[in-house]
Design a protein around this motif. Sequence first.
Motif, PDB file in Angstrom:
ATOM      1  N   ILE A  78       0.851  -1.203   0.000  1.00 57.01           N
ATOM      2  CA  ILE A  78       0.000   0.000   0.000  1.00 57.01           C
ATOM      3  C   ILE A  78       0.885   1.251   0.000  1.00 57.01           C
ATOM      4  N   VAL A  79       1.934   1.215   0.815  1.00 56.92           N
ATOM      5  CA  VAL A  79       2.863   2.351   0.874  1.00 56.92           C
ATOM      6  C   VAL A  79       3.617   2.462  -0.459  1.00 56.92           C
ATOM      7  N   ARG A  80       4.057   1.303  -0.986  1.00 58.34           N
ATOM      8  CA  ARG A  80       4.802   1.321  -2.255  1.00 58.34           C
ATOM      9  C   ARG A  80       3.937   1.895  -3.375  1.00 58.34           C
ATOM     10  N   ASP A  81       2.661   1.473  -3.451  1.00 60.35           N
ATOM     11  CA  ASP A  81       1.760   1.988  -4.487  1.00 60.35           C
ATOM     12  C   ASP A  81       1.636   3.501  -4.378  1.00 60.35           C
ATOM     13  N   ARG A  82       1.437   3.954  -3.154  1.00 61.15           N
ATOM     14  CA  ARG A  82       1.214   5.379  -2.914  1.00 61.15           C
ATOM     15  C   ARG A  82       2.437   6.214  -3.302  1.00 61.15           C
ATOM     16  N   ALA A 107      -1.350  -2.014  17.322  1.00 64.45           N
ATOM     17  CA  ALA A 107      -1.722  -0.602  17.206  1.00 64.45           C
ATOM     18  C   ALA A 107      -0.483   0.283  17.176  1.00 64.45           C
ATOM     19  N   SER A 108       0.383   0.121  18.173  1.00 66.85           N
ATOM     20  CA  SER A 108       1.595   0.950  18.196  1.00 66.85           C
ATOM     21  C   SER A 108       2.516   0.581  17.037  1.00 66.85           C
ATOM     22  N   ALA A 109       2.547  -0.711  16.664  1.00 64.02           N
ATOM     23  CA  ALA A 109       3.453  -1.142  15.595  1.00 64.02           C
ATOM     24  C   ALA A 109       3.053  -0.521  14.252  1.00 64.02           C
ATOM     25  N   PHE A 110       1.781  -0.665  13.856  1.00 63.69           N
ATOM     26  CA  PHE A 110       1.411  -0.135  12.540  1.00 63.69           C
ATOM     27  C   PHE A 110       1.374   1.393  12.516  1.00 63.69           C
ATOM     28  N   ALA A 111       1.173   2.042  13.661  1.00 68.13           N
ATOM     29  CA  ALA A 111       1.258   3.507  13.685  1.00 68.13           C
ATOM     30  C   ALA A 111       2.708   3.946  13.466  1.00 68.13           C
ATOM     31  N   ALA A 112       3.648   3.288  14.175  1.00 68.29           N
ATOM     32  CA  ALA A 112       5.065   3.626  13.986  1.00 68.29           C
ATOM     33  C   ALA A 112       5.506   3.295  12.557  1.00 68.29           C
ATOM     34  N   LEU A 113       5.027   2.142  12.052  1.00 68.08           N
ATOM     35  CA  LEU A 113       5.397   1.739  10.691  1.00 68.08           C
ATOM     36  C   LEU A 113       4.835   2.687   9.643  1.00 68.08           C
ATOM     37  N   ALA A 114       3.622   3.182   9.858  1.00 69.75           N
ATOM     38  CA  ALA A 114       3.016   4.089   8.870  1.00 69.75           C
ATOM     39  C   ALA A 114       3.876   5.332   8.717  1.00 69.75           C
ATOM     40  N   LEU A 115       4.350   5.861   9.843  1.00 69.74           N
ATOM     41  CA  LEU A 115       5.183   7.067   9.773  1.00 69.74           C
ATOM     42  C   LEU A 115       6.561   6.734   9.184  1.00 69.74           C
ATOM     43  N   SER A 131      -3.106   8.054   9.380  1.00 69.15           N
ATOM     44  CA  SER A 131      -4.077   7.249  10.111  1.00 69.15           C
ATOM     45  C   SER A 131      -4.768   6.262   9.168  1.00 69.15           C
ATOM     46  N   VAL A 132      -5.090   6.708   7.957  1.00 68.86           N
ATOM     47  CA  VAL A 132      -5.723   5.829   6.960  1.00 68.86           C
ATOM     48  C   VAL A 132      -4.783   4.677   6.602  1.00 68.86           C
ATOM     49  N   ILE A 133      -3.494   4.993   6.431  1.00 72.24           N
ATOM     50  CA  ILE A 133      -2.519   3.945   6.071  1.00 72.24           C
ATOM     51  C   ILE A 133      -2.302   2.989   7.241  1.00 72.24           C
ATOM     52  N   ALA A 134      -2.217   3.546   8.453  1.00 76.82           N
ATOM     53  CA  ALA A 134      -2.062   2.694   9.643  1.00 76.82           C
ATOM     54  C   ALA A 134      -3.273   1.772   9.788  1.00 76.82           C
ATOM     55  N   ARG A 135      -4.475   2.286   9.503  1.00 72.99           N
ATOM     56  CA  ARG A 135      -5.705   1.487   9.619  1.00 72.99           C
ATOM     57  C   ARG A 135      -5.675   0.261   8.734  1.00 72.99           C
ATOM     58  N   ARG A 136      -5.036   0.367   7.555  1.00 76.28           N
ATOM     59  CA  ARG A 136      -4.964  -0.791   6.665  1.00 76.28           C
ATOM     60  C   ARG A 136      -4.159  -1.914   7.309  1.00 76.28           C
TER      61      ARG A 136
END
Length: 327
Positions: A78-82, A107-115, A131-136
Amino acid sequence: MSTAAARACANIALVKYWGKRDPDLNLPAAGSLSLTLAALTTSARVTFDDALDRDELVLGGAPADEPARARLSRWLDIVRDRAAERRFARVDSRNDFPTASGLASSASAFAALALAATRAAGLVLEPGELSVIARRGSGSAARSIFGGFAEMDPGTRADGADARAWVLDHATDWPLCMVIAVVGGGVAKSIGSRDAMDHCAATSPLYRGWIESVPHDLAAARRAIEGRDLAALGVVTEASALAMHAAAIASRPAVLYWQPPTLACLTAVRRLRDAGTEAYATMDAGPHVKVLAHAADADRIAAELAAVAGVSDVLVSGIGGGAELLA
Ligand code: DP6
């Protein structure tokens, strides 16, 4: 090679998220509201590297198992596509609390990873987009982008662009704490929240009633927070957790996360309340009991919970801030 690292805090939902309107885009069926916790953090580094022929994941210093690596890899797409990023990534993530114990590590992992992942891929996104990316990655992670009280909006759009969290209240003037009684030695839970909530939606006769109760609880929680009314917030916090667990327990076969010490902790919390301490319990997809209280009462509550047979550890946390980049 391009790299970035970030840290995010866990959060504990006071009004729970439990059910999806779209499993593919990971869109919640209802809103939720949480408190971000300073003492439970994940730090993650993401490095996109030409030399890699697949994504790599190291969790707490050890290579992750294949399901975890594959889940991360699908999310990195998702990040690569974006970002029009073609390289694979090396990801190093570590928690300062027990993983997969029901202490909200995703929760903490995907929030840190999103950033970290978006920055490493050259994107600078505003918190709502993060937040949208972390939610995925994990629905609860959408809330961990923010500090204080965060509210998740389930959104109405089919593409999920409006299913994101936001800061309801930083609450820097409200000294609250969460006292966490770790039950069962931090062992991995039997069924993860993702599978459990899908199973609950598919089989529990109480699921519909649970979902219908959420908007009312959200409104009550917002009012309580605005009025700095811990008793009112505590009542809705306990009610939401018990309703979520009731729906889960009514699934066929049942999803029952509680162990005997879980109930003993709930009894201890009631005893504290009867003796005049404002303390309110919540539980997630695990046996642990998390108690919302005034920070001034943390020691008394921690001592009471530590004395419960089967409680292996007690953690105390204040209110945490939003996800941040690390050097
Ligand atoms: C009980 O965020 O782990 O902690 O979106 O499927 O990854 P997925 O679920 P997840 O579920 C959290 C459930 C909960 C309640 C909450 O945090 O709101």
